[in-house]
Scaffold this motif. Structure first.
Motif, PDB file in Angstrom:
ATOM      1  N   ALA A   1      -2.012  -7.283  -9.251  1.00 56.71           N
ATOM      2  CA  ALA A   1      -3.019  -7.208 -10.209  1.00 56.71           C
ATOM      3  C   ALA A   1      -4.109  -6.305 -10.463  1.00 56.71           C
ATOM      4  CB  ALA A   1      -3.204  -8.622 -10.408  1.00 56.71           C
ATOM      5  N   PRO A   2      -4.862  -6.009  -9.336  1.00 56.07           N
ATOM      6  CA  PRO A   2      -5.941  -4.851  -9.927  1.00 56.07           C
ATOM      7  C   PRO A   2      -4.142  -3.512  -9.610  1.00 56.07           C
ATOM      8  CG  PRO A   2      -5.389  -6.826  -7.358  1.00 56.07           C
ATOM      9  CD  PRO A   2      -4.308  -7.016  -8.330  1.00 56.07           C
ATOM     10  N   LEU A   3      -3.082  -3.662  -8.813  1.00 52.13           N
ATOM     11  CA  LEU A   3      -2.794  -2.367  -8.909  1.00 52.13           C
ATOM     12  C   LEU A   3      -1.715  -1.892 -10.088  1.00 52.13           C
ATOM     13  CD1 LEU A   3      -1.207  -2.619  -4.891  1.00 52.13           C
ATOM     14  CD2 LEU A   3      -2.745  -1.071  -5.837  1.00 52.13           C
ATOM     15  N   GLY A   4      -1.702  -3.102 -10.831  1.00 54.67           N
ATOM     16  CA  GLY A   4      -1.210  -3.119 -12.315  1.00 54.67           C
ATOM     17  C   GLY A   4       0.327  -3.021 -12.341  1.00 54.67           C
ATOM     18  N   LEU A   5       0.540  -3.886 -10.791  1.00 56.55           N
ATOM     19  CA  LEU A   5       2.132  -4.205 -10.484  1.00 56.55           C
ATOM     20  C   LEU A   5       2.967  -5.111 -11.047  1.00 56.55           C
ATOM     21  CD1 LEU A   5       2.548  -2.934  -6.800  1.00 56.55           C
ATOM     22  CD2 LEU A   5       2.545  -1.271  -9.038  1.00 56.55           C
ATOM     23  N   SER A   6       3.983  -5.375 -11.940  1.00 53.40           N
ATOM     24  CA  SER A   6       4.299  -6.603 -12.124  1.00 53.40           C
ATOM     25  C   SER A   6       4.865  -7.428 -10.997  1.00 53.40           C
ATOM     26  CB  SER A   6       5.265  -6.126 -13.301  1.00 53.40           C
ATOM     27  OG  SER A   6       6.848  -5.768 -13.263  1.00 53.40           O
TER      28      SER A   6
ATOM     29  N   ARG B   1       4.949  -0.734 -22.549  1.00 55.28           N
ATOM     30  CA  ARG B   1       3.281  -1.025 -22.039  1.00 55.28           C
ATOM     31  C   ARG B   1       3.778  -1.998 -21.212  1.00 55.28           C
ATOM     32  NH1 ARG B   1       3.606  -4.992 -25.668  1.00 55.28           N
ATOM     33  NH2 ARG B   1       3.552  -6.634 -24.352  1.00 55.28           N
ATOM     34  N   ILE B   2       4.595  -3.271 -21.141  1.00 61.49           N
ATOM     35  CA  ILE B   2       4.471  -3.527 -19.434  1.00 61.49           C
ATOM     36  C   ILE B   2       4.688  -3.497 -18.150  1.00 61.49           C
ATOM     37  CG2 ILE B   2       5.682  -5.617 -18.777  1.00 61.49           C
ATOM     38  CD1 ILE B   2       6.568  -7.663 -21.227  1.00 61.49           C
ATOM     39  N   TYR B   3       5.931  -2.728 -17.967  1.00 59.70           N
ATOM     40  CA  TYR B   3       5.921  -1.942 -17.090  1.00 59.70           C
ATOM     41  C   TYR B   3       4.924  -0.596 -17.090  1.00 59.70           C
ATOM     42  CZ  TYR B   3      10.374  -5.033 -15.492  1.00 59.70           C
ATOM     43  OH  TYR B   3      10.634  -6.678 -15.793  1.00 59.70           O
ATOM     44  N   ARG B   4       4.856   0.251 -17.122  1.00 58.83           N
ATOM     45  CA  ARG B   4       3.489   1.461 -17.790  1.00 58.83           C
ATOM     46  C   ARG B   4       4.353   2.096 -17.873  1.00 58.83           C
ATOM     47  NH1 ARG B   4       1.467   1.383 -13.581  1.00 58.83           N
ATOM     48  NH2 ARG B   4       2.992   0.300 -12.086  1.00 58.83           N
ATOM     49  N   ILE B   5       5.836   2.131 -18.408  1.00 49.02           N
ATOM     50  CA  ILE B   5       6.270   3.735 -19.112  1.00 49.02           C
ATOM     51  C   ILE B   5       5.360   4.427 -19.438  1.00 49.02           C
ATOM     52  CG2 ILE B   5       9.051   4.430 -19.448  1.00 49.02           C
ATOM     53  CD1 ILE B   5       9.085   1.559 -19.499  1.00 49.02           C
TER      54      ILE B   5
ATOM     55  N   LYS C   1       6.862   0.752 -10.474  1.00 52.87           N
ATOM     56  CA  LYS C   1       6.181  -0.629 -11.723  1.00 52.87           C
ATOM     57  C   LYS C   1       6.138  -1.931 -11.550  1.00 52.87           C
ATOM     58  CE  LYS C   1       6.853   3.030 -14.619  1.00 52.87           C
ATOM     59  NZ  LYS C   1       5.328   3.937 -14.333  1.00 52.87           N
ATOM     60  N   GLY C   2       6.741  -2.648 -10.430  1.00 52.20           N
ATOM     61  CA  GLY C   2       6.704  -3.764  -9.520  1.00 52.20           C
ATOM     62  C   GLY C   2       7.966  -4.250  -8.697  1.00 52.20           C
ATOM     63  N   ILE C   3       7.113  -5.086  -8.410  1.00 53.67           N
ATOM     64  CA  ILE C   3       8.248  -6.110  -7.161  1.00 53.67           C
ATOM     65  C   ILE C   3       9.167  -7.196  -7.307  1.00 53.67           C
ATOM     66  CG2 ILE C   3       6.828  -5.190  -5.290  1.00 53.67           C
ATOM     67  CD1 ILE C   3       5.838  -7.714  -4.940  1.00 53.67           C
ATOM     68  N   ARG C   4      10.288  -7.432  -7.144  1.00 55.23           N
ATOM     69  CA  ARG C   4      10.933  -8.265  -7.067  1.00 55.23           C
ATOM     70  C   ARG C   4      11.535  -8.990  -5.947  1.00 55.23           C
ATOM     71  NH1 ARG C   4      17.168 -10.183 -10.101  1.00 55.23           N
ATOM     72  NH2 ARG C   4      17.907  -7.864  -8.610  1.00 55.23           N
ATOM     73  N   ARG C   5      11.896  -9.987  -5.403  1.00 53.42           N
ATOM     74  CA  ARG C   5      11.882 -10.483  -4.642  1.00 53.42           C
ATOM     75  C   ARG C   5      12.956 -12.162  -5.002  1.00 53.42           C
ATOM     76  NH1 ARG C   5      14.035 -13.381  -0.488  1.00 53.42           N
ATOM     77  NH2 ARG C   5      13.379 -13.788   1.214  1.00 53.42           N
TER      78      ARG C   5
ATOM     79  N   GLU D   1       1.110  -0.882  -0.281  1.00 52.52           N
ATOM     80  CA  GLU D   1      -0.119   0.393   0.375  1.00 52.52           C
ATOM     81  C   GLU D   1       0.013   1.603   0.483  1.00 52.52           C
ATOM     82  OE1 GLU D   1      -3.667   1.871   2.127  1.00 52.52           O
ATOM     83  OE2 GLU D   1      -3.598   0.350   3.290  1.00 52.52           O
ATOM     84  N   ARG D   2       2.320   0.947   0.713  1.00 51.14           N
ATOM     85  CA  ARG D   2       2.718   2.333   0.500  1.00 51.14           C
ATOM     86  C   ARG D   2       3.718   2.654  -0.577  1.00 51.14           C
ATOM     87  NH1 ARG D   2       4.133   0.107   5.895  1.00 51.14           N
ATOM     88  NH2 ARG D   2       5.503  -0.795   4.923  1.00 51.14           N
ATOM     89  N   MET D   3       4.009   1.770  -0.766  1.00 50.14           N
ATOM     90  CA  MET D   3       4.810   1.625  -2.752  1.00 50.14           C
ATOM     91  C   MET D   3       3.628   2.189  -3.358  1.00 50.14           C
ATOM     92  SD  MET D   3       7.994   0.523  -2.042  1.00 50.14           S
ATOM     93  CE  MET D   3       7.730   1.959  -0.511  1.00 50.14           C
ATOM     94  N   ALA D   4       2.774   1.892  -3.794  1.00 49.58           N
ATOM     95  CA  ALA D   4       1.872   1.303  -4.738  1.00 49.58           C
ATOM     96  C   ALA D   4       1.663   3.340  -4.294  1.00 49.58           C
ATOM     97  CB  ALA D   4       0.077   0.945  -4.759  1.00 49.58           C
ATOM     98  N   VAL D   5       1.410   4.325  -4.105  1.00 47.32           N
ATOM     99  CA  VAL D   5       1.615   5.550  -3.930  1.00 47.32           C
ATOM    100  C   VAL D   5       1.590   6.319  -5.318  1.00 47.32           C
ATOM    101  CG1 VAL D   5       1.433   7.690  -2.781  1.00 47.32           C
ATOM    102  CG2 VAL D   5       0.254   6.025  -1.550  1.00 47.32           C
ATOM    103  N   ASP D   6       3.576   5.311  -5.283  1.00 51.05           N
ATOM    104  CA  ASP D   6       4.071   6.386  -5.951  1.00 51.05           C
ATOM    105  C   ASP D   6       4.095   5.181  -7.368  1.00 51.05           C
ATOM    106  OD1 ASP D   6       6.379   7.426  -7.876  1.00 51.05           O
ATOM    107  OD2 ASP D   6       7.517   7.124  -6.100  1.00 51.05           O
TER     108      ASP D   6
END
Length: 274
Positions: free
Chosen positions: A129-134, A270-274, A102-106, A93-98
């Motif tokens: 998915a609902p946040l559009g993050l990969s 497209r994929i990273y919504r740039i 574009k996504g996360i990695r673990r 939630e904190r990350m999605a504000v910005d």
């Protein structure tokens, strides 16, 4: 040809901790944005996405915020995260504000295979998915089956396979890798990232050493599901940014201008919504 680098690591030793660098002395120094773009711009790289550099958990959010304010050409970031933690929703939630995130990695390549099979891990990934993050997925070649299981369990999430799944190029035997990539590419929610493979080649590698891997990725994922990344500075352990870009251009020289554009920037946008 305009290039978007989808896999840039920036290392600021004066700002953050990088415990893993103690085991990689060749990389254990400052790798900043000005030094990267001084070389990158000569190669046609106009923009880059920062890829998290495995800082300690308590520094993950600060690293992402810091790199996003370094240079306007760093147009986004793939942030570090721990989907296996029960407090992941609050972190997300904190990350999605910005919207520049574009996504996360673990990283999964050095952790127990069962990590990505956990119910908490998978339930939390589905929140992307609902946040559009990969989700950038980084596994060893032997773990490609795990990557497929994870992507299949989260069909609405966009996955990007880092470093072509780390094929054992220098071994001369990539048969199992080829089969596993073919299986993974059947999932429509997975894209392939042509990056990081020079570290698996022999020291005196040429473009032809990389050709079987790159051509298989293009054949299986198609030109609409591939992106390009430098993996700088990790690739400097066995090459340079310039050599990596030039080798890729040699390998796709026979493709159409439109196909090359999809690999080098359109798909990333497209994929990273740039």
């Amino acid at each position: 040809m305009r290039i978007v680098d989808t896999h840039l690591h920036l290392i600021y030793l004066d700002k953050f901790s990088y415990p893993w660098l103690a085991e990689v002395p060749a990389l254990n120094r400052q790798w900043d944005a000005p030094s990267y773009f001084a070389e990158a711009e000569t190669l046609g790289i106009e923009a880059a996405l920062h890829m998290e550099v495995d800082v300690p958990v308590q520094e993950m959010e600060d690293e992402t915020r810091f790199v996003l304010d370094l240079d306007p050409r760093v147009v986004g970031a793939i942030s570090n995260a721990r989907p296996e933690h029960v407090d992941f929703p609050q972190h997300l939630e904190r990350m999605a504000v910005d919207r520049r995130i574009k996504g996360i990695r673990r990283l999964l390549q050095s952790d127990p295979d069962e990590l990505s099979a956990g119910a908490v891990f998978r339930d939390n990934l589905r929140r992307l998915a609902p946040l559009g993050l990969s989700f950038d997925i980084c596994v060893r070649a032997r773990q490609l089956g795990l990557a497929r299981d994870l992507a299949a369990a989260c069909p609405d999430v966009q996955f990007v396979l880092d470093h072509c799944g780390n094929p054992p190029i220098s071994s001369g035997d990539i048969r199992q890798w080829r089969a596993d990539i073919a299986a993974l590419a059947q999932l429509p929610n997975v894209a392939g990232k042509i990056s990081g493979i020079v570290t698996h080649a022999r020291p005196d590698w040429t473009a032809d050493d990389l050709r079987p891997v790159v051509e298989h990725m293009l054949e299986r994922f198609g030109w609409d599901r591939v992106v390009w990344g430098s993996d700088r500075p990790v690739l400097t352990r066995n090459g340079t940014l310039t050599k990596g870009v030039e080798a890729t251009k040699v390998l796709v020289a026979g493709a159409s201008t439109d196909e090359q554009a999809r690999l080098f920037h359109r798909n990333a946008e497209r994929i990273y919504r740039i």
